[in-house]
Design a protein around this motif. Structure first.
Motif, short mmCIF file in Angstrom:
data_model
loop_
_atom_site.label_atom_id
_atom_site.label_comp_id
_atom_site.label_asym_id
_atom_site.label_seq_id
_atom_site.Cartn_x
_atom_site.Cartn_y
_atom_site.Cartn_z
N ILE A 243 13.02 30.63 5.62
CA ILE A 243 11.84 31.09 4.89
C ILE A 243 12.15 32.41 4.18
CG2 ILE A 243 10.13 29.93 6.34
CD1 ILE A 243 9.69 32.65 7.76
N TYR A 244 11.25 32.77 3.28
CA TYR A 244 11.37 34.04 2.55
C TYR A 244 11.54 35.19 3.55
CZ TYR A 244 10.01 37.87 -0.53
OH TYR A 244 9.97 39.03 -1.24
N GLY A 245 12.50 36.07 3.28
CA GLY A 245 12.81 37.16 4.20
C GLY A 245 11.61 38.03 4.52
N HIS B 109 0.66 31.23 -2.39
CA HIS B 109 1.56 31.52 -3.51
C HIS B 109 1.91 32.99 -3.58
CE1 HIS B 109 2.04 27.95 -5.94
NE2 HIS B 109 0.82 27.62 -5.60
N SER B 110 3.16 33.26 -3.89
CA SER B 110 3.48 34.54 -4.50
C SER B 110 3.29 34.28 -5.99
CB SER B 110 4.92 34.96 -4.19
OG SER B 110 5.22 36.08 -5.00
N ALA B 111 2.13 34.70 -6.52
CA ALA B 111 1.84 34.51 -7.95
C ALA B 111 2.73 35.38 -8.81
CB ALA B 111 0.37 34.81 -8.22
N THR B 112 3.44 36.29 -8.14
CA THR B 112 4.47 37.12 -8.78
C THR B 112 5.51 36.24 -9.48
OG1 THR B 112 4.22 38.52 -6.81
CG2 THR B 112 6.10 38.99 -8.25
N LYS B 113 5.71 35.04 -8.97
CA LYS B 113 6.82 34.20 -9.41
C LYS B 113 6.36 33.25 -10.54
CE LYS B 113 8.49 36.48 -5.97
NZ LYS B 113 8.62 35.96 -4.61
N TYR B 114 6.34 31.92 -10.31
CA TYR B 114 6.08 31.00 -11.42
C TYR B 114 4.65 31.08 -11.97
CZ TYR B 114 10.59 28.78 -10.64
OH TYR B 114 11.93 28.55 -10.52
N GLY C 173 -3.35 41.22 -3.49
CA GLY C 173 -2.49 42.19 -4.16
C GLY C 173 -1.01 41.81 -4.18
N SER C 174 -0.59 40.86 -3.34
CA SER C 174 0.79 40.37 -3.33
C SER C 174 0.82 39.08 -2.53
CB SER C 174 1.74 41.40 -2.68
OG SER C 174 1.50 41.49 -1.29
N GLY C 175 1.95 38.38 -2.62
CA GLY C 175 2.10 37.17 -1.81
C GLY C 175 2.00 37.50 -0.33
N LEU C 176 2.64 38.62 0.07
CA LEU C 176 2.60 38.99 1.48
C LEU C 176 1.19 39.33 1.94
CD1 LEU C 176 6.02 40.79 1.82
CD2 LEU C 176 5.28 38.73 3.01
N ALA C 177 0.38 39.91 1.06
CA ALA C 177 -1.02 40.19 1.42
C ALA C 177 -1.78 38.88 1.65
CB ALA C 177 -1.69 41.02 0.34
N VAL D 201 1.18 25.83 3.53
CA VAL D 201 2.42 25.61 2.78
C VAL D 201 2.59 26.71 1.74
CG1 VAL D 201 3.68 24.05 1.24
CG2 VAL D 201 2.33 23.11 3.12
N ASP D 202 3.73 27.39 1.82
CA ASP D 202 4.10 28.36 0.78
C ASP D 202 4.67 27.55 -0.38
OD1 ASP D 202 5.44 30.17 -0.87
OD2 ASP D 202 6.08 31.46 0.78
N ASN D 203 3.88 27.46 -1.46
CA ASN D 203 4.22 26.59 -2.59
C ASN D 203 4.83 27.36 -3.76
OD1 ASN D 203 4.26 23.94 -3.61
ND2 ASN D 203 2.31 24.21 -4.71
N THR D 204 5.32 28.57 -3.46
CA THR D 204 5.83 29.47 -4.50
C THR D 204 6.95 28.84 -5.33
OG1 THR D 204 5.26 31.39 -3.15
CG2 THR D 204 6.88 31.74 -4.89
N PHE D 205 7.92 28.19 -4.65
CA PHE D 205 9.10 27.68 -5.35
C PHE D 205 8.79 26.49 -6.25
CE2 PHE D 205 13.45 29.11 -3.68
CZ PHE D 205 13.01 30.41 -3.55
N VAL E 94 5.01 26.24 6.57
CA VAL E 94 6.06 25.50 5.88
C VAL E 94 6.33 26.12 4.51
CG1 VAL E 94 6.52 23.31 4.67
CG2 VAL E 94 5.66 23.27 7.01
N GLU E 95 7.61 26.23 4.20
CA GLU E 95 8.01 26.60 2.85
C GLU E 95 8.86 25.44 2.34
OE1 GLU E 95 9.25 30.86 2.84
OE2 GLU E 95 10.64 30.19 1.31
N THR E 96 8.54 24.87 1.20
CA THR E 96 9.37 23.79 0.64
C THR E 96 9.22 23.72 -0.87
OG1 THR E 96 9.92 21.43 0.73
CG2 THR E 96 7.61 21.97 1.09
C1 LIG Z 1 8.26 36.42 -3.29
C2 LIG Z 1 7.88 35.46 -2.25
C3 LIG Z 1 6.92 35.78 -1.27
C4 LIG Z 1 6.27 37.15 -1.19
O1 LIG Z 1 5.46 37.40 -2.30
P1 LIG Z 1 5.22 38.87 -2.92
O2 LIG Z 1 4.39 38.60 -4.11
O3 LIG Z 1 6.58 39.44 -3.23
O4 LIG Z 1 4.52 39.66 -1.86
C5 LIG Z 1 6.59 34.81 -0.35
N1 LIG Z 1 7.18 33.59 -0.35
C6 LIG Z 1 8.10 33.26 -1.27
C7 LIG Z 1 8.72 31.91 -1.23
C8 LIG Z 1 8.50 34.18 -2.24
O5 LIG Z 1 9.45 33.85 -3.12
#
Ligand SMILES: *Cc1c(COP(=O)(O)O)cnc(C)c1O
Length: 381
Positions: free
Chosen positions: A97-99, A191-196, A72-76, A169-173, A140-142
């Motif tokens: 890292i992401y707050g 991933h936070s699929a919310t993003k890219y 349901g979200s990246g945090l989930a 690895v948080d590959n969101t960015f 890791v976030e990078t």
């Molecule tokens: C936004 C974000 C998250 C959290 O994802 P949500 O979809 O907002 O829960 C985690 N890591 C990174 C790097 C993000 O930008």
């Protein structure tokens, strides 16, 4: 199959019932069974849903994984990874890292007996020193958020393997169009699929991608048992997003380069962070593990007062003042008071996140218009 083809086809075939070329939004909670336990592979939509399943296969293919799971979200999604741990287990995490990740670690899971150690992941000795017999997970976030440090995924994967710990690895960015951590030795990609991946600022979603069958089964069990799944409409929107991921990321990278070079030449700007600039400390490493340098640009003003940053933030028109990133439209943000307000000031300063630091998510509008917008805001008296 190459990336662009996978983006458009992986996980998707014409709908068997109607021939619809696009995966339908299976807006259903349950599925009719012919006899008890005799069904077409779906019983209940928390456990599995065809629209979500198509997206999970698609994301797995893009990340060179064998399994994908959507939340349901990246945090989930992060929450599910942490639920593989037990009280007494330890996590070694990057310190930039992401707050929201920091908050989940320190204000939720620390109450369940999990110990978190935050280190500068660019310093491999510091990572080794933070590891002990209880360490089960390296996080890791990078590129990091918001300072865009580059962490060496291959090296950290080796350290994790030596320690018998899992590397996530948080590959969101970067998105899988620019970086595929599983190919570099990671165990899980988040991933936070919310993003890219979504790419159009119209959905909140998270995803995990995994190679190993046993680990994937464990995480799929948690996905179903804890139940933080995404809905089929959201899965449909992200499936639409991933079809153009490769094209959007190319445009984000090109625009970010132009914006970073412009900022670097502006008299009011003290420093610019973008991994594609040769002066960036992680530039060579980024070249070796990424296929592009991304759409995020961070800069700090010479005048390091929050008021100076606020003046710039409130002076742009194309760059909208908002949290989040990764959409087609450009956003501007002030990490110290917005996304990173939950991180103590001293911790922020350690990574170079100052009071006047501004973060841009450079969109895919025309770069000339974006630069003109920033120039006007910076030159405002
Ligand atoms: C936004 C974000 C998250 C959290 O994802 P949500 O979809 O907002 O829960 C985690 N890591 C990174 C790097 C993000 O930008």
């Amino acid at each position: 199959m190459k990336f662009a083809t996978k983006a458009i086809h992986a996980g998707q075939q014409a709908d068997p019932a109607t021939g619809a070329i696009m995966t339908p939004i299976y807006q259903t909670s349950t599925y009719v069974q012919e006899a008890p336990g005799k069904h077409k592979g779906y019983e209940y939509s928390r456990t599995g849903n065809p629209t979500r399943r198509a997206l999970e296969h698609n994301i797995a293919a893009l990340e060179s994984a064998n399994y994908g799971l959507c939340f349901g979200s990246g945090l989930a999604a992060i929450d599910a990874v942490l639920k593989t741990l037990r009280p007494g287990d330890e996590v070694v995490s990057g310190n930039d890292i992401y707050g929201g990740t920091y908050r989940l670690f320190t204000q939720v899971f620390s109450h369940y007996g999990i110990v978190f150690r935050f280190v500068d992941m660019q310093d491999h000795d510091a990572v080794r020193n933070a590891i002990n017999g209880h360490t089960k997970l390296l996080w890791v976030e990078t590129p990091t958020n918001p300072m865009l440090q580059i962490i060496d995924i291959r090296q950290i994967a080796m350290i994790a393997r030596e320690a018998g710990a899992m590397l996530c690895v948080d590959n969101t960015f970067a998105s899988p169009a620019l970086q595929r951590p599983l190919e570099l030795g990671a165990d899980v990609v988040m991933h936070s699929a919310t993003k890219y991946l979504g790419g159009h600022s119209d959905v909140v979603m998270g995803a995990l991608a995994i190679k190993d069958a046993e680990l994937a089964a464990k995480l799929a069990f948690i996905q179903n048992a804890s139940g933080a799944v995404c809905g089929p409409m959201d899965a449909f929107l992200v499936l639409r997003g991933t079809k153009t991921l490769h094209l959007r990321m190319k445009a984000h990278c090109e625009n970010a380069e132009k914006v970073a070079r412009f900022l670097g030449s502006h008299a009011s700007v003290g420093s610019v962070r973008w991994p594609g600039l040769p002066g960036h400390p992680g530039h060579e490493l980024a070249k070796s593990q990424m296929d592009g340098f991304g759409g995020m640009v961070t800069f700090t003003l010479k005048d390091d007062r929050q008021e100076a940053a606020i003046k710039v933030l409130s002076g742009t028109h194309l760059f909208s003042l908002a949290e989040s990133l990764g959409g087609v439209e450009s956003l501007i943000g002030h990490p110290a008071s917005m996304t990173h307000a939950s991180i103590p000031r001293q911790e922020r300063w350690k990574v170079g996140l100052m009071d006047s630091t501004i973060r841009l998510s450079v969109g895919i509008e025309d770069a000339d218009d974006l630069i003109e917008d920033l120039a006007k805001a910076l030159d405002r008296k």
